[in-house]
Enzyme design. Sequence first.
Site, PDB file in Angstrom:
ATOM      1  N   ASP A   1      21.738  34.468  36.042  1.00 34.31           N
ATOM      2  CA  ASP A   1      22.512  33.884  34.985  1.00 34.31           C
ATOM      3  C   ASP A   1      23.179  32.600  35.545  1.00 34.31           C
ATOM      4  O   ASP A   1      23.232  32.237  36.576  1.00 34.31           O
ATOM      5  CB  ASP A   1      23.753  34.992  34.553  1.00 34.31           C
TER       6      ASP A   1
ATOM      7  N   ASP B   1      26.349  30.388  34.035  1.00 31.75           N
ATOM      8  CA  ASP B   1      27.701  30.000  34.044  1.00 31.75           C
ATOM      9  C   ASP B   1      28.164  31.371  34.671  1.00 31.75           C
ATOM     10  O   ASP B   1      28.343  32.384  34.180  1.00 31.75           O
ATOM     11  CB  ASP B   1      28.000  30.024  32.593  1.00 31.75           C
TER      12      ASP B   1
END
Length: 193
Positions: free
Chosen positions: A7, A9
Site C-alpha cells: 500500500d 499511504d
Amino acid sequence: MKLAILDRDGTLNPLGDEYITSPEEWTPVPGALEAIARLNHAGWHVVVATNQPGLGRGLFDVVALNAIHAKMHRQLAAMGGRIDAVFYCPHAADEECSCRKPAPGLLEQICDRYGAERSEVQVVGSCAAHLQAGSALGAQLHLVCTGRSADVDAVATALPAGVPPGTRMHASLGDFASHLLPAAPGSRPPVPA
C-alpha cells in the site's frame, strides 16, 4: 516469482490530514525506501497498489499523481531500489468498482501482469482495506505498524479490528523486510537482553 504488493499511504509515506496532491507534499516514512531497496537486492519485485479517490473527486489530476510517483521513484533509485509499477484506483468510495480496496481487483491485475502465484504473494500495508484485498486474493498478509496502524503494538497478540486472521504484524516496512530476507552470511542474530 518473488512479489510484494505494498500500500502507499501510511506504508511508504506518512498519512496527512488531507490527500497528497503534489510532489512537494510527498515524503517517505523513515526507513521505507531502504527496506524496498533491500528487498530488490534480494530478488524481490515490489509493486504498489493504492486507492486514489482524490482523482475522481477532482482534487488532483493524473499529471500530478504521476509527478508524485516520479519523485518517489527518484528517491528510491538514489537508495539503489525500485518499485516496478504503481497500480491505482481513481474511484471514490461511493462508486461501485472492482478495483477499490478492499475489493481485490488491483491486486488481481498485478498478479495477472506478473504471472505471480497468488498464494505466494506478500501483501503489505498499514490499513485493514489493503489487507482485506490481499485476503480475498489468497496472499500472505503483513501489517506494518505505521500510518493508520501507528498506535498498534507489533508484538501484541491481537490483530486490530478488520485485519484478516493470520496476518503477521511488523513494527515497520524495515522489520517486514528483515522477516522476509535471510540473514546475511556471517551475521549473528541479536542476543536477547
